[in-house]
Design an enzyme around this catalytic site. Structure first.
Site, PDB file in Angstrom:
ATOM      1  N   CYS A   1     -20.311   5.182 -48.361  1.00 46.34           N
ATOM      2  CA  CYS A   1     -19.251   4.526 -49.324  1.00 46.34           C
ATOM      3  C   CYS A   1     -19.654   3.460 -50.215  1.00 46.34           C
ATOM      4  O   CYS A   1     -20.440   3.778 -51.415  1.00 46.34           O
ATOM      5  CB  CYS A   1     -18.055   4.119 -48.250  1.00 46.34           C
ATOM      6  SG  CYS A   1     -16.501   3.844 -49.405  1.00 46.34           S
TER       7      CYS A   1
ATOM      8  N   HIS B   1     -17.154   7.495 -43.387  1.00 47.91           N
ATOM      9  CA  HIS B   1     -16.951   6.319 -42.442  1.00 47.91           C
ATOM     10  C   HIS B   1     -16.580   6.899 -41.029  1.00 47.91           C
ATOM     11  O   HIS B   1     -16.376   8.208 -40.915  1.00 47.91           O
ATOM     12  CB  HIS B   1     -15.885   5.120 -42.747  1.00 47.91           C
ATOM     13  CG  HIS B   1     -16.113   4.450 -43.789  1.00 47.91           C
ATOM     14  ND1 HIS B   1     -17.151   3.464 -44.074  1.00 47.91           N
ATOM     15  CD2 HIS B   1     -15.571   4.659 -45.136  1.00 47.91           C
ATOM     16  CE1 HIS B   1     -16.961   2.951 -45.101  1.00 47.91           C
ATOM     17  NE2 HIS B   1     -16.037   3.677 -45.962  1.00 47.91           N
TER      18      HIS B   1
HETATM   19  N1  GLN Z   1     -15.032  -0.821 -52.810  1.00 40.47           N
HETATM   20  C1  GLN Z   1     -15.361   0.620 -52.822  1.00 40.47           C
HETATM   21  C2  GLN Z   1     -14.295   1.489 -53.021  1.00 40.47           C
HETATM   22  O1  GLN Z   1     -12.911   1.169 -52.804  1.00 40.47           O
HETATM   23  C3  GLN Z   1     -15.935   1.013 -51.356  1.00 40.47           C
HETATM   24  C4  GLN Z   1     -15.216   0.809 -50.117  1.00 40.47           C
HETATM   25  C5  GLN Z   1     -15.761   1.301 -49.032  1.00 40.47           C
HETATM   26  O2  GLN Z   1     -16.683   1.115 -48.733  1.00 40.47           O
HETATM   27  N2  GLN Z   1     -14.641   1.586 -47.985  1.00 40.47           N
HETATM   28  O3  GLN Z   1     -14.242   2.758 -53.742  1.00 40.47           O
END
Ligand code: GLN
Length: 251
Positions: free
Chosen positions: A93, A194
């Protein structure tokens, strides 16, 4: 064998227990008689050439990403060289976004990336949240599924000709439109999934481990003894059903 893992910014990027991926790799290596040695790499730390068999970077919110982005971009050449020399890599992510050319965050701030993956990310106005089911073919002729959970506002666009990690069956994926999820460059995998990702997808844990071991021995990807994986298979099944029932966009 000792497998050395470089964990990038563990105190900044560890949303949704992404560190659990390391626990799975450690255990699956130990069950085959190998040891995983962890090396935390933080702001200002040098990435020494050839020092790591696997690099790992987790997810995080825009705020944490902005804190590490310039430092990570400065490590870009070292990361690209490591992957070019056969080091494996897993990025999740927020870390996945910052291993591309860069991420235009919610407030319009541009966070430069490490330029490993051929993609660019722009924060959208809606979040893409839900369970995901993908179909992957990392080894030609062998199709396998991956399950996970996504929660991102960033929409990632792969460059033409880039190799995605997989095809979205249920969920949003890179941008909610293209039908692709993640990206792959050699033994480097980037993904929005995740969960943590690896407990429910043991085949991917072994795919990464085999390549890290190959790097450690200076040879081909290692052959790993299969493990029973009954609980893991059950977790994969439950997560697939959840993705079918309540994943983002279904195809
Ligand atoms: N900040 C990033 C987004 O919202 C990644 C979020 C995350 O790692 N879950 O796209």
């Amino acid at each position: 064998m000792k497998i050395t893992v470089g964990h990038l910014y563990p105190s900044y990027l560890n949303i949704y227990a992404d560190r659990g991926n390391i626990a799975v790799l450690t255990r699956r290596a130990a069950l085959r008689g190998h040891e995983l040695a962890l090396d935390a790499i933080g702001l200002g730390d040098e990435l020494r050439p050839g020092a790591h068999d696997l690099l790992y970077i987790g997810g995080g919110q825009d705020r944490e990403q902005a804190l590490i982005a310039p430092d990570l971009a400065g490590k870009g050449a070292a990361i690209r060289d490591a992957v070019g020399a056969g080091c494996s890599l897993l990025a999740v992510c927020g870390g996945y976004q910052l291993l591309g050319r860069g991420y235009w965050g919610r407030d319009g701030l541009f966070m430069p990336g490490a330029e490993l993956f051929p993609h660019e990310t722009v924060a959208g106005t809606t979040r893409m949240i839900g369970d995901v089911l993908l179909e992957c073919e990392l080894d030609p002729g062998t199709r396998r599924t991956l399950v996970g959970f996504e929660n991102h506002a960033g929409q990632t666009t792969l460059d033409r000709g880039a190799t995605p990690l997989g095809r979205v069956i249920h969920g949003f994926g890179n941008d909610g439109e293209s039908g692709y999820e993640g990206c792959r460059v050699e033994a480097a995998i980037g993904t929005y999934l995740h969960g943590p990702l690896l407990p429910r997808n043991p085949w991917l844990a072994d795919w990464i481990l085999a390549r890290a071991l190959g790097h450690a021995t200076g040879g081909e990807p290692a052959r790993l003894e299969p493990l029973p994986d009954e609980l893991e298979a059950a977790a994969h099944r439950v997560a697939s059903e959840r993705a079918r029932a309540r994943g983002g966009r279904s195809r």
